[in-house]
Design an enzyme around this catalytic site. Structure first.
Site, PDB file in Angstrom:
ATOM      1  N   ARG A  93      45.319  84.555  55.503  1.00  0.00           N
ATOM      2  CA  ARG A  93      44.742  83.557  54.607  1.00  0.00           C
ATOM      3  C   ARG A  93      43.488  84.100  53.928  1.00  0.00           C
ATOM      4  O   ARG A  93      43.222  83.814  52.759  1.00  0.00           O
ATOM      5  CB  ARG A  93      44.435  82.279  55.398  1.00  0.00           C
ATOM      6  N   GLY A 133      31.948  90.820  45.982  1.00  0.00           N
ATOM      7  CA  GLY A 133      30.761  91.396  46.585  1.00  0.00           C
ATOM      8  C   GLY A 133      29.514  90.566  46.360  1.00  0.00           C
ATOM      9  O   GLY A 133      28.823  90.742  45.343  1.00  0.00           O
ATOM     10  N   GLU A 366      31.529  82.395  54.588  1.00  0.00           N
ATOM     11  CA  GLU A 366      31.500  81.402  53.510  1.00  0.00           C
ATOM     12  C   GLU A 366      30.702  80.164  53.906  1.00  0.00           C
ATOM     13  O   GLU A 366      31.093  79.036  53.640  1.00  0.00           O
ATOM     14  CB  GLU A 366      32.924  81.068  53.062  1.00  0.00           C
TER      15      GLU A 366
END
Length: 387
Positions: A93, A133, A366
């Site tokens: 994923r 990045g 994240e």
């Protein structure tokens, strides 16, 4: 017996097309991924390019984007694909999320028409791979502190700096790199093989082993002005991309949890303890019931957020709530399932320990659980506890 999702009549919330997309991705994962993923995890090697072409032919790369060879599917369809991919492995994923929701989305949202035409169709087909990045060795949760710079020299840009923990890094054909300029943070497309641009894989990982994780080093990388993403100015550019990817995690984490729970239910039914099935014990059933409840609530939250996203009304705070809750609960489900499998739970014969250690990374990347908690705290109080 009913399945954990049937307990919440989950399928009644989905359209026929959404169910078919989910089932198609599941069949491909059963055929192409599950027979091999434990070995990939154990060896720390992933046939990323081959997988990208398979996923491209399946239509899941950038599937929520419109045009340029992308499928243009709704948010819930995309989320269900993420759920099935992560039920196979979080690394799979991650490959899809970084390709579609970070690299492709950045080009689709902020790129020039020439950049879109050059990169997006091939990336949607899995013929080219991208990475994103933003994170640096000393700046993860605080991207505003980035040290990577892009300076004008004549008509070109010259980039210097280092990016770290970059999924797909060493197998990418293009890196979307964010750098500080004298007019704020801007995004650049850095093709693989550009002089001064080197990539080093991160070794000795315990988590996300079936995933490519790299360091990007930019040492005097000279790019033409056409490498600049013209539509992104400031940190809102990369943060907008991250919000797209976080949405996929809301569904994906529930896929890992579902795979763990289904494994534990099957194991408890077959495993005999004191001459009767492990599933017949009250403590086992309590664990299974508690996990099914948290899984169901996470799935309902995911679909609700998907419908908000499709309506164009979802907020970053709502995505943070979904990411914080669903990853945290998925990790707890994986850990509890491991206890039901006993010693068998620590082997790669079963997927539970693999999901558990993978989710440790998903909890962090994240946006850490701490950062998402503070995002919600700010939303609730109006006071920022971080800058």
């Amino acid at each position: 017996m009913i399945t954990p999702t049937a307990l919440f009549a989950f399928d009644t919330l989905l359209t026929e097309e959404e169910r078919e997309i989910r089932n198609t991705v599941r069949r491909v994962c059963d055929r192409e991924i599950r027979p091999h993923v434990a070995e990939w995890f154990e060896t720390g090697e992933l046939p990323a390019r081959e997988l990208a072409r398979t996923l491209g032919s399946l239509g899941v790369l950038g599937m929520h984007l419109e045009g340029y060879g992308c499928a243009g599917m709704g948010a819930v369809s995309y989320g269900l694909a993420c759920l099935e991919l992560e039920a196979a492995d979080s690394g799979l994923r991650s490959l899809v999320s970084v390709q579609g929701s970070l690299a492709m989305y950045a080009i689709w949202k902020y790129g020039s028409e020439e950049q879109k035409q050059e990169w997006l169709p091939a990336m949607a087909a899995g013929e080219r791979i991208g990475c994103f990045g933003l994170t640096e060795p000393d700046f993860g949760s605080d991207p505003a502190g980035m040290r990577t710079t892009a300076k004008r020299e004549g008509g070109d840009w010259v980039l210097n700096g280092t990016k770290m923990w970059i999924t797909n890094g060493s197998v990418s054909d293009v890196a979307v790199v964010w750098a500080r300029t004298d007019k704020g943070v801007r995004g650049f497309l850095v093709p693989a093989g550009t002089p001064g641009f080197t990539v080093n894989d991160v070794k000795h990982k315990i988590s996300l082993r079936a995933s490519v994780t790299s360091e990007l080093v930019l040492d005097g990388v000279r790019l033409p002005d056409t490498a600049l993403l013209p539509g992104a100015r400031g940190l809102s550019g990369p943060l907008g991309c991250l919000n797209e990817a976080r949405f996929g995690i809301v569904f994906g984490a529930m896929g890992a949890a579902l795979d763990c729970l289904e494994t534990a239910i099957a194991y408890a039914g077959d495993r005999e303890v004191f001459a009767k099935p492990l599933a017949s014990f009250q403590l086992t059933q309590e664990k299974l019931a508690d996990m099914a409840l948290e899984l169901g609530k996470g799935l309902l939250l995911a679909v609700h957020l998907g419908r908000l996203k499709e309506a164009g009304t979802i907020t970053p705070e709502q995505v943070s709530a979904g990411k914080l809750n669903n990853v945290r609960e998925a990790l707890e489900i994986a850990r509890k399932c491991r206890t039901l499998l006993g010693a068998s739970g620590i082997t790669l014969e079963y997927p539970v320990i693999r999901h558990s250690v993978n989710l440790e990374s998903v909890l962090t990347y994240e946006g850490t659980s701490e950062i998402h908690s503070l995002v919600l705290g700010k939303a609730l109080t109006g006071i920022a506890a971080f800058h």
